[in-house]
Structure formats: C-alpha cells, structure tokens
Design an enzyme around this catalytic site. Structure first.
Site, PDB file in Angstrom:
ATOM      1  CB  CYS A  29      -0.913  -0.073   1.232  1.00 46.44           C
ATOM      2  SG  CYS A  29      -1.606   1.484   1.763  1.00 46.44           S
ATOM      3  CB  CYS A  32       0.540   1.630   4.104  1.00 45.34           C
ATOM      4  SG  CYS A  32      -1.198   1.175   4.030  1.00 45.34           S
TER       5      CYS A  32
END
Length: 104
Positions: A29, A32
């Site tokens: 991600c 992230c």
C-alpha cells in the site's frame, strides 16, 4: 518507545492499556508507506503518552475484519481497550498529533 507490530493473537494485549494509535496497513500500500515515517515521528514526540501499534492486514485478517477495515491505511485510536477515534487515509503529522491530544 518503539512501534509495536501486533498480530491477531497479541492485538487485545497491545491495546488494552492507555492511549494506543493502531495503524492497519499492508506492505503493498503506497499511502501506508508514506505514513510510516510520520508514525515514527509521532512515536518519538508522543511515545511517553501514546503507544503506536501496526497491524499488517494481509497477515492479520481476523483483527482487520473485526474492526471493519475496508481501506488502508486506517488508523484507530484506542483508550484502555475501547475505540475512541478513527481516521482513514494518509494523515500529516500535525493532524495525528491533534487527534491524539484529544485523548491523552
């Protein structure tokens, strides 16, 4: 205090006391990865008042499902084991500090 990685098995123990910021994330991600250094800074600045815990949603699907994590990063604030706040998506450090200061 260092950032802690929690699993389905350790999650309850890691979040039961004090104010805990939980980052639900995954290695693939992008946002992230962007928020990871921000969490390090929050931990350095507020580590005496706030514990930062990361949960890899790919490896700990039970916990992610329990808290209804649909998109990542999702950040929950726990206080003594109870969810008291939640934000979804990348957040700048100032926003996270402000969010946490409401609960410490």
């Amino acid at each position: 205090m260092a950032i802690v990685s929690a699993t389905d098995q350790t999650f309850a123990a890691e979040t039961k006391e004090g104010v805990v910021l939980v980052d639900f994330w995954a290695p693939w991600c992008g946002p992230c990865r962007m928020i990871a250094p921000v969490l390090e800074e929050v931990d350095q600045e507020m580590g005496d008042k706030v514990k930062v815990v990361k949960v890899n949603v790919d490896e700990n699907q039970e916990t992610a499902a329990k808290y209804g994590v649909m998109s990542i990063p999702t950040l929950y604030v726990f206080k003594n084991g109870e969810v008291v706040d939640k934000v979804v998506g990348y957040q700048p450090k100032e926003a996270l500090v402000q969010l946490l200061q409401k609960h410490v």
